[in-house]
Design an enzyme around this catalytic site. Structure first.
Site, mmCIF file in Angstrom:
data_model
loop_
_atom_site.group_PDB
_atom_site.id
_atom_site.type_symbol
_atom_site.label_atom_id
_atom_site.label_comp_id
_atom_site.label_asym_id
_atom_site.label_seq_id
_atom_site.Cartn_x
_atom_site.Cartn_y
_atom_site.Cartn_z
ATOM 1 N N TYR A 1 0.827 -1.210 0.000
ATOM 2 C CA TYR A 1 0.000 0.000 0.000
ATOM 3 C C TYR A 1 0.862 1.261 0.000
ATOM 4 C CZ TYR A 1 -2.878 3.810 1.702
ATOM 5 O OH TYR A 1 -3.491 5.027 1.841
ATOM 6 N N LYS B 1 1.168 4.225 -2.932
ATOM 7 C CA LYS B 1 0.918 5.650 -2.763
ATOM 8 C C LYS B 1 2.156 6.478 -3.121
ATOM 9 C CE LYS B 1 -3.384 5.654 -1.705
ATOM 10 N NZ LYS B 1 -4.384 6.272 -2.614
#
Length: 271
Positions: free
Chosen positions: A160, A164
């Site tokens: 994750y 990002k």
């Protein structure tokens, strides 16, 4: 802040918001609706049709699309619906995203590939469809939902946080390419926000889920205002988030990784 003033009888500009059924995406759609925009909103489930009423009560004409943006066909379906409106996209919030928490050696591969497809591939895919149309008109605004996690390695959210980082880098590179085009690109960088993100990511018992969180409505407001003002990025919304984002620029990666581990390690709240 730049504002929109829509005279009576004129057409409201169109904004597209992905992941609009809950959390920051829902609040972003509210910001657009109450500031003079019509909406095309999307998410994977039927809740998107339910929340549309709230935006209509704010004066917006709302169209909904149920599509899985983690798939190529899902993004194409959304773009076809955008074209079918017959209206140019004045603004788009590329917000849909998902996280997976836990030790990398234990997490599910398919779930993490889904993170990559939704957070990274769909952001690039949708931008590839939308940006040329905006550039041809010399007008448009793009908001990517990045994260403070983009500024640091993310143990126990490894894929994750990396996704990002991609989104943030991509947004800033695209912004530079488009600097003379009339199209602006802004990265919204929330910290821990009071949404269902941590529960969905399997981080219910991590310290980050027990700590105070930012208000998604305030995060969205700051993101919306930064978008209209054409800013490159915005840390939103609390002082703690802004301080953490500033400090992350000077700390070495190993230290940032250790700090992130302390907040995100599953079960750490009980240690």
């Amino acid at each position: 802040m730049t504002t929109y003033s829509v005279p009576d009888g004129t057409t409201r500009p169109l904004a597209v918001v992905t992941g609009a059924s809950s959390g920051i995406g829902y609040e972003l759609a509210k910001q657009f609706a109450k500031n003079g925009f019509d909406l095309l909103i999307t998410s994977t489930g039927g809740r998107i049709d339910t929340v549309a009423e709230a935006f209509e009560q704010l004066g917006a004409k709302v169209e909904t699309v149920q599509a899985d943006l983690a798939t190529y066909d899902g993004v194409e379906t959304l773009y076809q619906q955008i074209q079918a409106t017959g209206k140019p996209v004045e603004a788009i919030a590329i917000n849909a995203g998902v996280g997976v928490g836990g030790a990398f050696i234990e997490t599910d591969l398919q779930a993490e590939l889904n993170v990559i497809e939704l957070n990274i591939a769909s952001s690039v895919h949708l931008a590839k469809r939308i940006v040329p149309d905006m550039v041809a008109r010399h007008q448009g605004r793009i908001l990517f939902t990045s994260s403070i996690a983009s500024q640091m390695p993310g143990p126990f959210q490894a894929v994750y946080a990396a996704s990002k980082s991609f989104v943030h880098s991509f947004s800033q590179a695209l912004r530079n390419e488009l600097k003379d085009s009339g199209v602006t690109v802004t990265a919204l960088m929330p910290g821990a926000t009071d949404t269902n993100f941590f529960d969905r990511a399997g981080l219910e018992d991590a310290k980050v889920n027990k700590a105070p969180k930012d208000d998604p409505a305030e995060v969205a407001r700051m993101g919306f205002e930064a978008l209209l003002d054409g800013k490159d990025s915005i840390l939103a919304e609390s002082l703690l988030t802004k301080v953490a984002g500033t400090v992350s620029k000077i700390l070495p990666d190993p230290l940032k990784a250790e700090l992130h581990r302390q907040m995100s390690e599953p079960g750490a709240v009980n240690k």
